[in-house]
Design an enzyme around this catalytic site. Structure first.
Site, short mmCIF file in Angstrom:
data_model
loop_
_atom_site.label_atom_id
_atom_site.label_comp_id
_atom_site.label_asym_id
_atom_site.label_seq_id
_atom_site.Cartn_x
_atom_site.Cartn_y
_atom_site.Cartn_z
N SER A 64 27.71 39.80 -39.96
CA SER A 64 27.37 41.03 -40.83
C SER A 64 26.05 41.06 -41.61
O SER A 64 25.34 40.08 -41.52
CB SER A 64 28.39 40.79 -42.04
OG SER A 64 28.14 41.57 -43.40
N SER A 65 25.61 42.24 -42.02
CA SER A 65 24.25 42.46 -42.63
C SER A 65 24.15 41.71 -43.87
O SER A 65 23.03 41.59 -44.24
CB SER A 65 23.85 43.93 -42.77
OG SER A 65 24.83 44.60 -43.58
N CYS A 66 25.31 41.22 -44.23
CA CYS A 66 25.37 40.46 -45.64
C CYS A 66 24.35 39.32 -45.41
O CYS A 66 24.17 38.51 -46.53
CB CYS A 66 26.58 40.45 -46.39
SG CYS A 66 27.56 39.26 -45.53
N TYR A 87 30.72 34.63 -47.94
CA TYR A 87 31.08 35.03 -46.64
C TYR A 87 29.66 34.95 -45.68
O TYR A 87 29.46 34.68 -44.60
CB TYR A 87 31.53 36.63 -46.70
CG TYR A 87 31.50 37.01 -45.30
CD1 TYR A 87 32.99 36.90 -44.71
CD2 TYR A 87 30.86 38.00 -44.99
CE1 TYR A 87 33.03 37.44 -43.46
CE2 TYR A 87 30.95 38.64 -43.60
CZ TYR A 87 32.20 38.17 -42.89
OH TYR A 87 32.47 38.99 -41.95
N HIS A 125 36.80 47.81 -47.47
CA HIS A 125 35.24 48.01 -47.78
C HIS A 125 35.28 49.49 -48.37
O HIS A 125 35.94 50.29 -48.42
CB HIS A 125 34.46 47.79 -46.55
CG HIS A 125 34.49 46.52 -46.23
ND1 HIS A 125 35.06 45.76 -45.03
CD2 HIS A 125 33.61 45.38 -46.79
CE1 HIS A 125 34.74 44.70 -45.13
NE2 HIS A 125 33.80 44.26 -45.94
N LYS A 154 28.76 32.85 -42.23
CA LYS A 154 28.23 33.56 -41.11
C LYS A 154 26.87 32.97 -40.68
O LYS A 154 26.59 32.90 -39.42
CB LYS A 154 28.29 35.03 -41.26
CG LYS A 154 29.53 35.77 -41.31
CD LYS A 154 29.98 35.53 -39.90
CE LYS A 154 31.56 36.24 -39.94
NZ LYS A 154 32.25 35.98 -38.60
#
Length: 317
Positions: free
Chosen positions: A108-110, A137, A180, A141
């Site tokens: 994920s971009s987070c 999260y 989301h 990742k």
């Protein structure tokens, strides 16, 4: 990659996993493996190890994760950290121990710092602090990305991590407690329209900027990575185009046909001010998205309407 290769898709019933499954089937791949969480608990190290020893897949695509929005991440930090690490560690370690040559890890971009320069480049990983509302999260990742990188470095295997921007599409989660922003908005605007176009209240100020990728495009990037040996361990996947949450809300309002008022609850958190992916590395290799945002939202809304009484995790009020 042979069309007869045995491909295991972890999380094959989720939004991303099911899109990958559909596209692989359409392309003529004939030996796909998918197990439900009841059939194989990916958090169970022994069960995963036994599955790999028995099935011996040629390729593993990790599309399995515990996911959710700001509310879910804030409410269940331990589960978002621990369960995601358990899932990915079991899959990655079993793949390495069973000499699986191709592994595709989805993140994920987070993973990128909250205030990283925009657009986000792959090299910004671990250069600053994360967004607090989803750091649990993100940290999970990041450990997966580093595991993939270390295996490439130490064992020279074709393991790669793909980091999508915000995904949406058919088979999305429309539960207002765990979804989301985009699917949550679709549901809110639809229900408000059904309720005589009642006002819709949304979190935050509407000023943060976000990028959105239709899930079929994400699946296409996974198949691109499957059919090619990518030279680096980490790639961003997105459109390279963003918009404000306010503009997103107005676009979804248009698609759903809601004509009421939009209210913004500025006491609720905004999250990261901006998250735009630099997707130049994937573009240079030959992959690019195909579905533009309004078309993707329209497809998603039609799917929502077709499945309003039956899709996963949705209980209409």
């Amino acid at each position: 990659m042979s069309k007869e290769s045995k491909i295991y898709i972890a999380g094959h019933r989720g939004m991303v996993g099911s899109a990958i499954w559909r596209q692989l089937t359409e392309k003529g791949y004939t030996h796909l493996i998918g197990l439900t969480s009841r059939e194989l608990d990916l958090k169970d190290q022994k069960a995963v190890a036994k599955f790999f020893e028995t099935e011996k897949p040629d390729v593993v695509i990790d599309a399995a994760a515990k996911v959710g929005g700001i509310l879910a991440n804030n409410s269940y930090p331990y589960q978002f950290l621990m369960e995601n690490m358990q899932i990915q560690n079991n899959l990655i370690d079993s793949s390495l121990k069973n000499d699986i040559e191709k592994f595709i890890f989805l993140g994920s971009s987070c993973i990128y710092p909250k205030l990283a320069p925009q657009p986000l480049k792959e090299e910004y990983l671990l250069t600053d602090s994360l967004e607090p509302t989803n750091e649990w999260y993100a940290v999970a990742k990041i450990t997966g990305i580093k595991a993939v990188e270390s295996i490439r470095k130490q064992f020279d295997k074709d393991y790669v991590s793909l980091m999508p921007t915000n995904l949406y599409g058919t088979h999305d989660n429309f539960d207002l407690n765990t979804s989301h922003v985009l699917p949550a908005m679709i549901r809110k605007f639809h229900e408000a329209k059904e309720n005589d176009h009642a006002p819709v209240t949304l979190w935050g100020s509407g000023t943060p900027m976000r990028e959105f990728l239709f899930v079929d495009d994400m699946a296409g990037s996974v198949i691109f990575a499957l059919e090619n040996k990518l030279p680096e361990h980490l790639y961003n996947v997105g459109t390279g185009v963003d918009l404000t949450i306010k503009d997103l809300a107005e676009l979804i309002q248009k698609v759903t046909g809601h004509t009421g008022e939009i209210l913004w609850d500025s006491e609720k958190p905004d999250g990261t001010p901006r998250k735009l992916m630099d997707v130049s590395k994937m573009h240079e290799l030959g992959w690019k998205h195909k579905v533009e945002l309004e078309d993707g939202i329209t497809k998603t809304y039609h799917w929502f309407l077709d499945n309003i009484n039956s899709f996963k995790q949705v209980k209409m009020s």
